[in-house]
Write an enzyme that holds these catalytic residues in place. Sequence first.
Site, PDB file in Angstrom:
ATOM      1  N   PHE A 197      34.162  86.518  14.725  1.00  0.00           N
ATOM      2  CA  PHE A 197      34.061  85.223  15.438  1.00  0.00           C
ATOM      3  C   PHE A 197      32.559  84.597  15.177  1.00  0.00           C
ATOM      4  O   PHE A 197      31.930  85.317  14.691  1.00  0.00           O
ATOM      5  CB  PHE A 197      34.069  85.551  17.081  1.00  0.00           C
ATOM      6  CG  PHE A 197      33.080  86.416  17.642  1.00  0.00           C
ATOM      7  CD1 PHE A 197      32.012  85.821  18.138  1.00  0.00           C
ATOM      8  CD2 PHE A 197      32.950  87.865  17.610  1.00  0.00           C
ATOM      9  CE1 PHE A 197      30.843  86.593  18.682  1.00  0.00           C
ATOM     10  CE2 PHE A 197      31.830  88.444  17.895  1.00  0.00           C
ATOM     11  CZ  PHE A 197      30.704  87.959  18.513  1.00  0.00           C
ATOM     12  N   CYS A 198      32.701  83.257  15.547  1.00  0.00           N
ATOM     13  CA  CYS A 198      31.607  82.402  15.328  1.00  0.00           C
ATOM     14  C   CYS A 198      31.516  81.220  16.231  1.00  0.00           C
ATOM     15  O   CYS A 198      32.530  81.339  17.292  1.00  0.00           O
ATOM     16  CB  CYS A 198      31.538  81.865  14.037  1.00  0.00           C
ATOM     17  SG  CYS A 198      32.913  80.930  13.427  1.00  0.00           S
ATOM     18  N   THR A 199      31.015  80.323  16.395  1.00  0.00           N
ATOM     19  CA  THR A 199      30.859  79.435  17.376  1.00  0.00           C
ATOM     20  C   THR A 199      32.175  78.537  17.295  1.00  0.00           C
ATOM     21  O   THR A 199      32.745  78.334  18.341  1.00  0.00           O
ATOM     22  CB  THR A 199      29.829  78.171  16.882  1.00  0.00           C
ATOM     23  OG1 THR A 199      28.361  78.908  16.837  1.00  0.00           O
ATOM     24  CG2 THR A 199      29.483  77.180  17.923  1.00  0.00           C
TER      25      THR A 199
END
Length: 261
Positions: A197-199
């Site tokens: 996951f990331c922003t």
Amino acid sequence: MSVVEVNQEEGVPAAQGAVVNIAAYKFVTIEDRDELRPRIRAWAEEGGLKGTVLLATEGINLFLAGPEQGIAAFLGQLRADPRFADLEVKVSHSDTIPFGKLLVKLKNEIIRMNHPAIRPEDRRAPSVDAHTLAAWLAAGVDDAGRPVVMLDTRNDFEVDAGTFENAIDWRIQRFTQFPDALLQHRDELAGKTVVSFCTGGIRCEKAALYMQDVGVENVYQLEGGILKYFEETGGPGFKGRCFVFDGRDTLGADLAPEGDE
């Protein structure tokens, strides 16, 4: 501050707000980026928008803010290009524009990894939607009964602002360090379902593909990243706030900047 949905056909935010903030990206071949750049700048300027648009041969990445009508007009013009007709946008509101100026930049990659063989336009790793992930986190296992681990692909200072509870954090300082970090820790992921996951989803797209390429099994990417997870679920399992690269600094699970909750 309120969160709105975007009508994907019309490109018009479905609710009112002082300033509309949009974040979007798409991996798609852009061979005419030099010609496209001034057109995108003109559309944004006409709408009174500020922020950043990155153009590379591999795709587009943008963070823009401005009045509702300007955002709607910009999205309509951009989506008139068949390459961007299905561009998915994450939307939030703020009281002021969190950018000081408008930048439209040409880049080698819209998110730098230095692994040109990783081409998300050609293939995608499986993704998990926000509601399914929330259910997995509550249960501790996926639908097949495998333990679920969250792998944060962001930089260390972003992680420090907030991340999923018990997420794996290799303390990378830039995304180009992710491949080496993965190779050092690959064996620790065996037998687990790994959700990168990331922003907003762009980094975890490349990260998930690289994990597949080096033999990590049961890999998913969080569809739409943390921002979409906040928008659709309210953020269960996420501790702290999400760092964003604009004047708001961080957003809470309600997508409000600090002090506006």
